[in-house]
Every structure is written in structure tokens, then in C-alpha cells.
Write an enzyme that holds these catalytic residues in place. Structure first.
Site, PDB file in Angstrom:
ATOM      1  N   HIS A  15      -2.414   9.012  23.761  1.00  0.00           N
ATOM      2  CA  HIS A  15      -3.704   9.454  23.212  1.00  0.00           C
ATOM      3  C   HIS A  15      -3.906  10.946  23.478  1.00  0.00           C
ATOM      4  O   HIS A  15      -4.337  11.693  22.590  1.00  0.00           O
ATOM      5  CB  HIS A  15      -4.847   8.654  23.837  1.00  0.00           C
ATOM      6  CG  HIS A  15      -6.199   9.218  23.528  1.00  0.00           C
ATOM      7  ND1 HIS A  15      -6.755   9.202  22.264  1.00  0.00           N
ATOM      8  CD2 HIS A  15      -7.114   9.851  24.332  1.00  0.00           C
ATOM      9  CE1 HIS A  15      -7.946   9.778  22.285  1.00  0.00           C
ATOM     10  NE2 HIS A  15      -8.187  10.189  23.529  1.00  0.00           N
TER      11      HIS A  15
ATOM     12  N   HIS B 131      -6.250   5.102  26.738  1.00  0.00           N
ATOM     13  CA  HIS B 131      -6.426   6.498  27.141  1.00  0.00           C
ATOM     14  C   HIS B 131      -5.272   6.947  28.037  1.00  0.00           C
ATOM     15  O   HIS B 131      -5.468   7.324  29.196  1.00  0.00           O
ATOM     16  CB  HIS B 131      -7.777   6.686  27.847  1.00  0.00           C
ATOM     17  CG  HIS B 131      -8.941   6.645  26.917  1.00  0.00           C
ATOM     18  ND1 HIS B 131      -9.700   5.504  26.702  1.00  0.00           N
ATOM     19  CD2 HIS B 131      -9.484   7.603  26.111  1.00  0.00           C
ATOM     20  CE1 HIS B 131     -10.655   5.770  25.832  1.00  0.00           C
ATOM     21  NE2 HIS B 131     -10.546   7.034  25.446  1.00  0.00           N
TER      22      HIS B 131
END
Length: 859
Positions: free
Chosen positions: A563, A559
Site C-alpha cells: 500500500h 496497510h
């Protein structure tokens, strides 16, 4: 017939009682009662002592009852009873001693003194500064108060309880005494005392009976006026609490203003000439630079009084409320030691001990040094004082309230103490409001400071912006010194071509690109949407915003900024390539792409459940969708900065709508909400198939804000999961990154939370990844892309991608299952062979393969 004599008439009436009664009722009863009721005073001769008949006694009793009805002063009514008792008892003097407690100690004080049959109230009423006070262990009155029984002392010289203290003061000789308590239930209210029987050596049993009979009137008077006084006190108390409460909750920010508003509002109910409030310094520990001079011997250590919790007593502010004459309020910061309210030492004593102090005669007080002369030109003097601490919920003394001179001249009593204590107690508890506000304000300030620190490290600085906006290299000046046309010219050469970088394709891969190139691609998307010129987005702000977003994502396994960019790129592709832009305005498209870029900013690499299990502050701040709300707030924080605000030129309505769309879009990335909204989305897709033309459906959808928001929410889910639709060579690598981040969370759960993680996050079950991926695709992902491809066939490549990836994962899962099955079969064969070999050996135990007994063994 001769004249009838009086003796004959009297004899006739005595012989005919019925006739006499009838004649009297008919001719005289009304007139007699009328004359009796109209009489101002009993027609009894009190000038000399004599026995009274029943008629005279009835007139005395009726006179006393009328006196109770007409008079509003308890002392006057009691005085009239005592005058008549002096006559009836033939006592030379009578006195009334009131029972009271001062600072918790019971005592008796003269209220009416030296009452005789011809006395005047003004001569007998004792003022507070002239009263004689008896403790309960002194004198006959003290003994009566203690025993609660009537006392008849025939000879004072022979009585062990008698004290000649009053005789010495008044130069009067007391020979005999009759004293009785006045009770209210089981409590002593007062003592009434008659002294020196006239014409007889001492008081008799008959005198005791008369005294007790007439004490019923005194009891009635005391109860009536006491109940009236209690009613008045409770009314004042209720008004004080009501009005002070209203002012306390008006002012929640500052203790000084809170106290001042409350105390000023209730001034009319406090029934005193002045009151003063001293506020104490709450500092418990001195700063090091204040301690050093003491430690170095350059300044003496503090040796003065301290509060019960150890603080130095320092009144940093005194507020004086002057209610006599012309009302005035004086606020004295850092008051001097000789200030009139502090010079006596009483407030300091109260702050030191936390006690309520009731000084009933201030000029005669020897423990505290009150000023005996007038304080100012008005001639006002201190007569009686009531001082009490103001204590907060932590039982810390925050101030001292001191009340001076009750308006009726009497000293402050128990009810005054109760009333004032209610006020100070309420004020003390209300300190919690400004304390809480101050704590919240400090937290808010700390938050702003930390937010500023975070923004300083996250914001694109003047050096970093030169990597994209090379104004120094091209124009030799800073970006803010350039015109928009000059910045556009630089960006035109720096930003990538959308077609060559395939940023509008569903199969786009970020792996070959650097993070800086991803920032440039993100900026280019805003130009492709044609929102930069339309909404007058400052190009410097756009560059700084995108660069700051990339820095706002943490350097974690999955993350991260890559992303975040991929989600934004997929949103852009859905709008442009997937043809979903037709339902949304340009402003909504701007908000949706921005939300997609912001959706996971400052992600910690752990999910919402972990935030709750670990009791992270985020879980306490946000009740649901914990991380999503944090990402949203972080993104909005960046947008609130003027140098990063790409919405700064929107009007108010546009800005509110853009933020509203961002709120929905980012919160919608919570997969817990996905299962609630997908049925609604499916109904919208089904409804779209009922329209004959795309144009009609588009026109309908553009006007349906709720349906647009549902579609946008599902688009965010499709973007967030889009890695599952990428080509296999990309998806397989990304899946390992996702799994690695899950395993890191599993390690934290095992080590920090002392819990076993679920299989998806268990590093020890990494071989099951293909099987888990197939389950995730079937249970969560397929529905999204299947419905979107049905909604817009231009999105079919995403469904094809996930279908292909499922085949790949399924093949790996089947391969793993086959491998595990083969290993299990091989293991079973080896065990069977081992058992067979053991059973064929000579003397072998045929039960060797049987499970062992827990209670016995075969030798």
C-alpha cells in the site's frame, strides 16, 4: 504700701482661680512645656524610696513615653519601666520572664533578672547561655502563666506554688512576690515579677493597682516591638521565598545545584552564623550484589537509624555555608561520621523522626553531643541550633537543614522556625522539578534506546543492500568503498525500466511484483524525477532508505509496504503523467514522493478512533491525526539517520522546506481533514478555468505557496484512495484486503473493547460489502477524481476507473439486494401458507396467528 507676702499671694490666687489660670497660660505655659519636653530625664529623686506626687508621676509617665519613642530595643524600654516600678512598688528586685515554646513545649525563660532602682541594663540582661528556664507547672511564674491572672504572694513559705530553685542558685531569699502576666490579646507574652516589699511585710492592693497601671506601658512596648519584629520576619520570609523561588526555577535539572543556588542566594536573610544542608540517599532497595554478603553472613546487617519510609540514613553529601568572618562554602561528598555538622547526631535524629529540633543552649544539651570547644582557628563555637527536615511532595525526607547561632546571640524562636520551615518546605516541594526532569530524561533516554533498537531492526543492513547494490559481486568491495559512478553503473543494471513496468501509469498493479521489485521501482522513480543528481543524493543512502521503508511497514493485511508503494507510485504518476509537476519545484516533487512512500509506515491495522478508544500511548502523545503524526515522526526518524538521509546534501533552507512539505502531505492523509480542504480545492479548480492559457495559470500557481499546498494535500488523498480507481480485477482483490483489515479491527472492538463495531467493520455483515463500497465511492471518492479530472484532463483515467468500479460494485449490490428481496418474499409466502394451513384444520384456532398475550392464555 507694704510688701506683699507669699501667703497673701497664695491666698489671692486660691480665691481667684480664673485669674490665676489666665495669668499662667499667658506668661508661663509655653516655657514650662518647653522645659518639660527638653528635659532628658524625669526630675524625680530615685535615690530613696518616698511617695510621689501627681507631678512627679506625670514626669515618670512622660519619661516612659519618650523612652518608647527614642529606643529601638525592647529590653531597654522594659528595663526602664521595671526600674521605675521597683521605686514605685518599693520592691527589692524585679524580673521579666519571656513565654516561648521549644520543640512544641511551652516554657518561661529569664530575659531581665534582678532589676532594682539603681540597676544597669548590662547587669540585668540575661544571655541565652545563662538564662533560667521554668516549665509552666513549676513556680509562681508558671502558675501565673497558666492561670493568666495576677498573683500576690504575701508569704512564700506558705504558698504551694513557690519553688526555691532560683533562691538556691542565687543564694537569695524570696519572702513575698507580686507577679502579673503580660498579655497580647488572649496569649501570654511574658511574666513580670516583683519580690520582697521594702519596709512592709508584703505587697498591697495598692501595689497591684500600680503594677497593672504601668503594665500598660510594658504591653505597649511589647506590642510595638513585637509588631516590628513580625514585620521584619515577614519581610525576610518574603525575600527568602522570592529569591529562592527565582533560583529554584533557574535550575530544574539537578537537586544539588537547585538547593545550593537557593540557599546561597538567601544567606543574608537567614540571620545565622552558619548553616549546613545534608542530602540523603534516596535508595530504598539495595542491589542483589549488596544484599548477598549480608545473607551469606559475611557482612553485618544494617542496624542503624532509618527514615520514616524505611530508608537507611546515609548523608551522601553535606554543604556547609559559613557566613561569619570570611564567607566560605564547603561541599563534602560522602562526609565522615565525625564531620562537625553530623557528629552531634542531631541531623540523623531529625532525618529519623522528621521533627523540627530547636536547641537553645547547645553546650548544656545532654541528648546531643555538640562540641563544646571552638570548631576551628576562628574560635567559633556552637551556641544554639535549629534543625529541620526537607520533605518532598511524597512526604519523603530528602535532606536535613541545620542552622547555627542566631546573629543577635538569642536562641532561635517560633518566628525563626516558621521562616526556616517555609524555606525548607519550599525546597522540598521544588524537588518535584528535578525529579520530573529526571523522569522525563529517563523516558527520553529509553525512547532513544528503543528508537535505536527499532532502527536496528528496520534499517537495511549490509547483507540486504547487496540484493540491490551488488558491489561485492561486481567490484569485490562494500558500497561505502565505491565511487558514485560505480554505484550508478550497478543500479542501471538492477533497476527496472519505467515504461516496461508501467510505474508511470494510473492502472499500475503491484500484484505481479515481489516486495524487492517494488523497492527497486521506488528507487527508479527518484531517477525518473531527476532529483538524485540535482540534489546530490548519495545512492547508497537512497537504496538503504527505500529498503528500510519497506521493512518499516508492518506485515498486516492491507496497510503494508505494498500500500505504501502504491501511494508513492500514484503520486509519481500524478506528477509525471497527470502533468501536475509543472506547479512544483524539483525539491517539492522530491519531498512529495518521499512523503507518499512514508505516509503509512508502522501502521497498526487499526484507525485513529480505535487508538483513542483503546487508550493507546499514541493517542496520548498526539492530540489529533494520531496515526498520521506517528507515520510522519517515524519517517523523519529514518531521515535523521545519516546512512538513510537522502536530504543530507540539501542546504538549511532547502531542508526546512522539504520537511515542511512532508509535514503537510502526510498529515493531509487523515480523511477527517479531507472534508475541510475539498471546498478550497474546488475553488482553485474553478479559478484555473478563468485563465486563458495554461502557461499563465502555471506561472500564477508556482508563486502561490498556499494554493500549491492545498493541491498537494488533495493529491495525497487521491493517492491514498487510488486503489478504488484501479482496473476491476485489481480493485476487487484490494477491496477484500481492506475489508479483511476492517473486520480484524471489528473483532478487536468486540473482544477487547466490548463494543459492537460499525457495519463496515462487522464481519457478520460481510455480505453488505458491495453496498458499503458504493456508499464510500459516492460519499468520499468521486469528488476527488472528478475535480482532478476537471483540473487536469490527463487524470481522467482515474475518474474512468472509479466510475467503472462503481458500476461493478453497484451490480453486486443490486444482485445482493435482489437475492435478499427474493428470500424475504419466499419467507413471507411460507409463513402465509403455514398460517392458512393452521386456520383450515378442524377445531383450529382462528387466533393462532395473532400475537400471544403477555398476561393470559387461551386453553
Amino acid at each position: 504700701m507694704g510688701e506683699v507676702t507669699a501667703e497673701e499671694v497664695e491666698k489671692f490666687l486660691d480665691s481667684n482661680i480664673g485669674f490665676a489660670k489666665q495669668y499662667y497660660n499667658f506668661h508661663y505655659r509655653g516655657k514650662v512645656i518647653s522645659d518639660l519636653l527638653g528635659a532628658k530625664e524625669a526630675a524625680v529623686d530615685f535615690s530613696n524610696y518616698h511617695d510621689v506626687n501627681s507631678v512627679e508621676e506625670s514626669e515618670i509617665i512622660f519619661d516612659l513615653l519618650r523612652d518608647v519613642q527614642e529606643n529601638l530595643q525592647a529590653e531597654k524600654c522594659t528595663f526602664n519601666v521595671m526600674k521605675k516600678l521597683c521605686f514605685l512598688l518599693r520592691a527589692d528586685r524585679m524580673s521579666l520572664f519571656m513565654y516561648r515554646t521549644r520543640n512544641g513545649i511551652a516554657e518561661l525563660a529569664t530575659r531581665l533578672f534582678n532589676v532594682h532602682k539603681d540597676a544597669v541594663l548590662e547587669d540585668c540582661l540575661v544571655m541565652p547561655d545563662s538564662e533560667i528556664v521554668f516549665p509552666l507547672d513549676m513556680g509562681v511564674v508558671g502558675h501565673v502563666a497558666h492561670s493568666k491572672k495576677i498573683a500576690n504572694v504575701p508569704n512564700t513559705e506558705e504558698d504551694e506554688h513557690f519553688c526555691d530553685f532560683v533562691d538556691n542558685l542565687t543564694e537569695y531569699q524570696t519572702k513575698n512576690i507580686l507577679a502579673s502576666p503580660i498579655m497580647n490579646g488572649k496569649d501570654v507574652v511574658a511574666i513580670i515579677m516583683a519580690v520582697n516589699k521594702i519596709d512592709e511585710p508584703h505587697f498591697t492592693k495598692r501595689d497591684e493597682e500600680i503594677l497593672l497601671k504601668y503594665l500598660n506601658f510594658v504591653n505597649l512596648i511589647m506590642k510595638v516591638f513585637h509588631l516590628s519584629y513580625l514585620h521584619n520576619c515577614e519581610t525576610r520570609r518574603g525575600q527568602i521565598l522570592l529569591w529562592s523561588g527565582s533560583k529554584v526555577f533557574e535550575e530544574l535539572t539537578d537537586i544539588e545545584r537547585q538547593f545550593h543556588k537557593a540557599l546561597y542566594t538567601v544567606r543574608a536573610f537567614l540571620n545565622c552564623d552558619r548553616y549546613s544542608v545534608g542530602l540523603l540517599d534516596m535508595t530504598k532497595q539495595k542491589e542483589f550484589f549488596d544484599v548477598w554478603p549480608v545473607l551469606m553472613g559475611e557482612a553485618p546487617a544494617y542496624s542503624g537509624p532509618r527514615t520514616p519510609d524505611g530508608r537507611e540514613i546515609n548523608f551522601y553529601k553535606v554543604i556547609d555555608y559559613i557566613l561569619h568572618g570570611k564567607e566560605d562554602i564547603k561541599v563534602i561528598p560522602n562526609p565522615p561520621a565525625d564531620h562537625w555538622a553530623l557528629v552531634s547526631g542531631l541531623p540523623t535524629y531529625v532525618a529519623q523522626n522528621g521533627l523540627i529540633c530547636n536547641i537553645m543552649n547547645a553546650p548544656a544539651e545532654d541528648f546531643f553531643e555538640f562540641q563544646k570547644e571552638p570548631l576551628d582557628e576562628s574560635g567559633w563555637m556552637i551556641k544554639n541550633v535549629l534543625s529541620m527536615p526537607i520533605v518532598n511532595k511524597k512526604e519523603e525526607i530528602v535532606g536535613v537543614a541545620t542552622f547555627y547561632n542566631r546573629k543577635d546571640g538569642k536562641p532561635f524562636d517560633d518566628m525563626d522556625e516558621t521562616l526556616m520551615e517555609s524555606l525548607t518546605q519550599f525546597l522540598g516541594w521544588s524537588v518535584l522539578n528535578p525529579d520530573t526532569y529526571e523522569s522525563m530524561n529517563k523516558l527520553e533516554n529509553r525512547k532513544d534506546i528503543f528508537q535505536d533498537i527499532v532502527k536496528y531492526h528496520v534499517k537495511c543492513d549490509n547483507e540486504e543492500i547487496q540484493k540491490i547494490l551488488k558491489t561485492r559481486e561486481v567490484y569485490g568491495k562494500e558500497p561505502w568503498e565505491c565511487e558514485e559512478e560505480e554505484l550508478a553503473e550497478i543500479l542501471q543494471g538492477e533497476l527496472p525500466d519505467a515504461e516496461s513496468y508501467e510505474i508511470n501509469k494510473f492502472h499500475f498493479s503491484d500484484l505481479p511484483l515481489t516486495e524487492l521489485e517494488l523497492v527497486k521501482c521506488g528507487i527508479q522513480m527518484y531517477y525518473e524525477l531527476r532529483v538524485v543528481d540535482k540534489f546530490h543524493i548519495p545512492q547508497e543512502a537512497l537504496v538503504r532508505f527505500m529498503y528500510s521503508l519497506s521493512k518499516g511497514y508492518r506485515r498486516i493485511t492491507y496497510h503494508n509496504w505494498r500500500h505504501g508503494f502504491n501511494v508513492g507510485q500514484t503520486m509519481f504518476s500524478l506528477l509525471v503523467t497527470g502533468k501536475l509537476k509543472r506547479y512544483f519545484t524539483d525539491l517539492e516533487a522530491l519531498a512529495m514522493v518521499t512523503a507518499a512512500f512514508c505516509h503509512d509506515i508502522d501502521h497498526r491495522g487499526t484507525n485513529n478512533l480505535y487508538q483513542m478508544k483503546s487508550q493507546n500511548p499514541l493517542a496520548k502523545l498526539h492530540g489529533s491525526s494520531i496515526l498520521e503524526r506517528h507515520h510522519l515522526e517515524f519517517g523523519k526518524t529514518l531521515l535523521r539517520d545519516e546512512s538513510l538521509n537522502i536530504f543530507q546534501n540539501l542546504n538549511r533552507r532547502q531542508h526546512e522546506h522539504a520537511i515542511h512539505m512532508m509535514d503537510i502531505a502526510i498529515i493531509a492523509t487523515d480523511l477527517a481533514l479531507y472534508f475541510k480542504k475539498r471546498t478550497m480545492f474546488q475553488k482553485i479548480v474553478d479559478q484555473s478555468k478563468t485563465y486563458e492559457s495554461t502557461q499563465e495559470w502555471t506561472q500564477y500557481m508556482m508563486l502561490e505557496q498556499t494554493r500549491k499546498e492545498i493541491v498537494m494535500a488533495m493529491m495525497m488523498t487521491a493517492c491514498d484512495l487510488s486503489a478504488i480507481t484501479k482496473p476491476w480485477e485489481v480493485q476487487s482483490k484490494v477491496a477484500l484486503l481492506v475489508a479483511a483489515e476492517f473486520w480484524e479491527q471489528g473483532d478487536l472492538e468486540r473482544t477487547v473493547l466490548q463494543q459492537n463495531p460499525i457495519p463496515m467493520m462487522d464481519r457478520n455483515k460481510a455480505d453488505e460489502l458491495p453496498k458499503l463500497q458504493v456508499g464510500f465511492i459516492d460519499f468520499v471518492c468521486t469528488f476527488v477524481y472528478k475535480e482532478f479530472s476537471r483540473f487536469h484532463e490527463e487524470i481522467t483515467p482515474m475518474l474512468d476507473g472509479i466510475t467503472n468500479n462503481r458500476k461493478e460494485w453497484k451490480a453486486l449490490a443490486d444482485e445482493y439486494e435482489a437475492k435478499m428481496k427474493a428470500l424475504e418474499e419466499e419467507k413471507q409466502k411460507q409463513q402465509a401458507a403455514k398460517q392458512a394451513a393452521s386456520g383450515n384444520q378442524p377445531g383450529g384456532n382462528p387466533l393462532q396467528g395473532a400475537p400471544a398475550s403477555k398476561s393470559c392464555c387461551i386453553q
